[in-house]
Write a protein that holds these residues in place. Structure first.
Motif, mmCIF file in Angstrom:
data_model
loop_
_atom_site.group_PDB
_atom_site.id
_atom_site.type_symbol
_atom_site.label_atom_id
_atom_site.label_comp_id
_atom_site.label_asym_id
_atom_site.label_seq_id
_atom_site.Cartn_x
_atom_site.Cartn_y
_atom_site.Cartn_z
ATOM 1 N N TYR A 70 48.316 32.330 46.408
ATOM 2 C CA TYR A 70 47.932 33.637 45.853
ATOM 3 C C TYR A 70 46.423 33.743 45.713
ATOM 4 C CZ TYR A 70 46.880 37.265 42.453
ATOM 5 O OH TYR A 70 46.335 38.337 41.812
ATOM 6 N N MET A 71 45.760 32.673 45.247
ATOM 7 C CA MET A 71 44.328 32.750 44.984
ATOM 8 C C MET A 71 43.545 33.049 46.256
ATOM 9 S SD MET A 71 44.161 32.522 41.796
ATOM 10 C CE MET A 71 42.377 32.518 41.671
ATOM 11 N N VAL A 72 43.973 32.476 47.389
ATOM 12 C CA VAL A 72 43.290 32.747 48.657
ATOM 13 C C VAL A 72 43.431 34.221 49.029
ATOM 14 C CG1 VAL A 72 43.261 32.249 51.124
ATOM 15 C CG2 VAL A 72 43.555 30.387 49.490
ATOM 16 N N ALA A 73 44.682 34.735 48.933
ATOM 17 C CA ALA A 73 44.920 36.149 49.249
ATOM 18 C C ALA A 73 44.153 37.061 48.297
ATOM 19 C CB ALA A 73 46.412 36.451 49.187
ATOM 20 N N ALA A 74 44.127 36.706 47.019
ATOM 21 C CA ALA A 74 43.414 37.512 46.028
ATOM 22 C C ALA A 74 41.919 37.533 46.305
ATOM 23 C CB ALA A 74 43.689 36.968 44.626
ATOM 24 N N TRP A 75 41.379 36.395 46.698
ATOM 25 C CA TRP A 75 39.946 36.324 47.002
ATOM 26 C C TRP A 75 39.610 37.151 48.234
ATOM 27 C CZ3 TRP A 75 37.117 34.116 51.117
ATOM 28 C CH2 TRP A 75 35.742 34.039 50.904
ATOM 29 N N ILE A 76 40.445 37.049 49.279
ATOM 30 C CA ILE A 76 40.214 37.816 50.506
ATOM 31 C C ILE A 76 40.293 39.315 50.231
ATOM 32 C CG2 ILE A 76 41.175 38.365 52.788
ATOM 33 C CD1 ILE A 76 42.038 35.438 52.995
ATOM 34 N N ALA A 77 41.248 39.715 49.378
ATOM 35 C CA ALA A 77 41.445 41.136 49.072
ATOM 36 C C ALA A 77 40.434 41.669 48.061
ATOM 37 C CB ALA A 77 42.860 41.361 48.546
ATOM 38 N N GLY A 78 39.643 40.791 47.477
ATOM 39 C CA GLY A 78 38.668 41.224 46.485
ATOM 40 C C GLY A 78 39.223 41.310 45.082
ATOM 41 N N ASP A 79 40.401 40.723 44.856
ATOM 42 C CA ASP A 79 41.020 40.747 43.526
ATOM 43 C C ASP A 79 40.482 39.649 42.621
ATOM 44 O OD1 ASP A 79 42.546 42.887 44.206
ATOM 45 O OD2 ASP A 79 44.443 41.826 44.330
ATOM 46 N N TYR A 80 39.823 38.660 43.206
ATOM 47 C CA TYR A 80 39.325 37.535 42.415
ATOM 48 C C TYR A 80 37.891 37.211 42.832
ATOM 49 C CZ TYR A 80 38.906 32.966 40.255
ATOM 50 O OH TYR A 80 38.462 31.914 39.491
ATOM 51 N N PRO A 81 36.999 37.027 41.857
ATOM 52 C CA PRO A 81 37.250 37.209 40.410
ATOM 53 C C PRO A 81 37.445 38.684 40.078
ATOM 54 C CG PRO A 81 34.937 36.760 40.826
ATOM 55 C CD PRO A 81 35.630 36.596 42.141
ATOM 56 N N GLN A 82 38.366 38.933 39.150
ATOM 57 C CA GLN A 82 38.728 40.304 38.822
ATOM 58 C C GLN A 82 37.749 40.904 37.827
ATOM 59 O OE1 GLN A 82 42.653 40.868 37.193
ATOM 60 N NE2 GLN A 82 42.827 42.906 38.071
ATOM 61 N N LYS A 83 37.327 42.120 38.148
ATOM 62 C CA LYS A 83 36.400 42.834 37.263
ATOM 63 C C LYS A 83 37.183 43.657 36.254
ATOM 64 C CE LYS A 83 32.981 43.250 41.000
ATOM 65 N NZ LYS A 83 33.800 42.538 41.981
ATOM 66 N N GLU A 84 36.546 44.047 35.193
ATOM 67 C CA GLU A 84 37.201 44.828 34.144
ATOM 68 C C GLU A 84 37.682 46.163 34.697
ATOM 69 O OE1 GLU A 84 36.305 46.410 29.583
ATOM 70 O OE2 GLU A 84 34.756 45.320 30.714
ATOM 71 N N ASN A 85 38.926 46.521 34.361
ATOM 72 C CA ASN A 85 39.567 47.774 34.780
ATOM 73 C C ASN A 85 39.792 47.862 36.296
ATOM 74 O OD1 ASN A 85 39.572 48.752 32.083
ATOM 75 N ND2 ASN A 85 37.460 49.477 32.321
ATOM 76 N N VAL A 113 41.850 47.601 39.660
ATOM 77 C CA VAL A 113 43.244 47.660 40.079
ATOM 78 C C VAL A 113 43.473 46.626 41.174
ATOM 79 C CG1 VAL A 113 45.059 49.091 41.088
ATOM 80 C CG2 VAL A 113 43.403 50.103 39.510
ATOM 81 N N ARG A 114 44.498 45.793 41.002
ATOM 82 C CA ARG A 114 44.783 44.751 41.992
ATOM 83 C C ARG A 114 45.244 45.351 43.321
ATOM 84 N NH1 ARG A 114 47.098 41.665 37.599
ATOM 85 N NH2 ARG A 114 45.949 39.720 37.313
ATOM 86 N N LYS A 115 44.760 44.758 44.422
ATOM 87 C CA LYS A 115 45.241 45.136 45.743
ATOM 88 C C LYS A 115 46.479 44.308 46.097
ATOM 89 C CE LYS A 115 40.613 46.396 47.328
ATOM 90 N NZ LYS A 115 39.496 46.051 48.238
ATOM 91 N N VAL A 116 46.502 43.047 45.691
ATOM 92 C CA VAL A 116 47.690 42.207 45.860
ATOM 93 C C VAL A 116 48.513 42.356 44.590
ATOM 94 C CG1 VAL A 116 48.583 39.879 46.297
ATOM 95 C CG2 VAL A 116 46.398 40.593 47.303
ATOM 96 N N SER A 117 49.556 43.174 44.661
ATOM 97 C CA SER A 117 50.267 43.555 43.440
ATOM 98 C C SER A 117 51.616 42.866 43.276
ATOM 99 C CB SER A 117 50.480 45.076 43.419
ATOM 100 O OG SER A 117 51.230 45.474 44.564
ATOM 101 N N ASN A 118 52.191 42.342 44.376
ATOM 102 C CA ASN A 118 53.511 41.724 44.317
ATOM 103 C C ASN A 118 53.516 40.401 45.068
ATOM 104 O OD1 ASN A 118 53.875 44.803 44.154
ATOM 105 N ND2 ASN A 118 55.848 44.054 43.452
ATOM 106 N N ILE A 119 54.338 39.474 44.599
ATOM 107 C CA ILE A 119 54.435 38.152 45.216
ATOM 108 C C ILE A 119 55.897 37.819 45.471
ATOM 109 C CG2 ILE A 119 54.071 35.666 44.864
ATOM 110 C CD1 ILE A 119 51.641 36.343 43.198
ATOM 111 N N VAL A 120 56.190 37.299 46.664
ATOM 112 C CA VAL A 120 57.531 36.824 46.991
ATOM 113 C C VAL A 120 57.438 35.363 47.407
ATOM 114 C CG1 VAL A 120 59.579 37.132 48.426
ATOM 115 C CG2 VAL A 120 58.204 39.123 47.776
#
Length: 224
Positions: free
Chosen positions: A1-16, A18-25
């Protein structure tokens, strides 16, 4: 998840933000329920407000049918459930999925019913994955058996056209047959949809990556 979140710009997450990676299977990485301890630890981190902070209903575990552990997905992990079903006929499912010889359909469906009883309202609906195999499990009778098997459960059927690889024993049902199958299931009161294949033109779709690796793996040389 952390790799996908970093690529999508979700990590590190800024205040307010909205996550781009919203669901995990949890799928495509071996049977999750055979690795229950580590999957449980991962979900704890993903749902902890001081960790990733995802809502449990945004996480799903996909299982091939390890029946005894399915109720624990609801009672302990509190996340969603997807089941790789692929046939509503016990004998045929044993042929397609050998795990059915250990946990046959009646046992699997009983565990699914237990999951529904224990799950929260937001994640009690079960997704049943159903790969469409030409001339194997795609008849109108198969569709009726499927609807009859899961009737009474909050369920969604995800129909998946089979992604063949060189030398595979099966081939995919035609798009027309998949659509007719879907209409038959929906006509019997079960919500169903068809997953659109992605990456099959480069053998990168669901089920193709391992087969490509296996077909190209080098046999070890004999030693004297």
């Amino acid at each position: 998840y952390m790799v996908a979140a970093w690529i999508a710009g979700d990590y590190p997450q800024k205040e307010n933000q909205v996550r781009k990676v919203s669901n995990i299977v949890f799928m495509g990485q071996g049977e999750p329920l055979y690795n229950f301890r580590n999957v449980s630890a991962a979900i704890e981190l993903l749902t902890d407000p001081k960790g990733i902070g995802l809502a449990p209903w945004r996480i799903t575990i996909s299982t091939s049918g390890v029946a005894p552990l399915i109720p624990r997905i609801a009672s302990e992990l509190r996340v969603g459930l997807a089941v790789s079903l692929h046939s509503a006929d016990n004998d045929l499912r044993s042929e397609i999925m050998p795990i059915n010889k250990t946990y046959p359909l009646p046992m699997l469906m009983q565990s699914c019913a237990e999951f529904v009883k224990l799950a929260s309202p937001k994640n009690r609906r079960i997704t049943f994955e159903y790969v469409m195999l030409d001339g194997v499990n795609d008849s109108d009778l198969d569709a009726k058996r499927l609807a009859r098997l899961i009737k009474g459960l909050p369920a969604h059927v995800n129909l998946i056209p089979f992604n063949p690889w060189p030398g595979s024993a099966y081939k995919s049902s035609s798009p027309e047959r998949v659509e007719e199958f879907c209409k038959t299931v929906e006509g019997l009161g079960i919500y169903a949809s068809v997953r659109q294949p992605r990456g099959d033109d480069i053998l990168a779709a669901c089920g193709q990556l391992k087969s490509d690796y296996d077909n190209n793996s080098v046999e070890p040389h004999a030693t004297a």
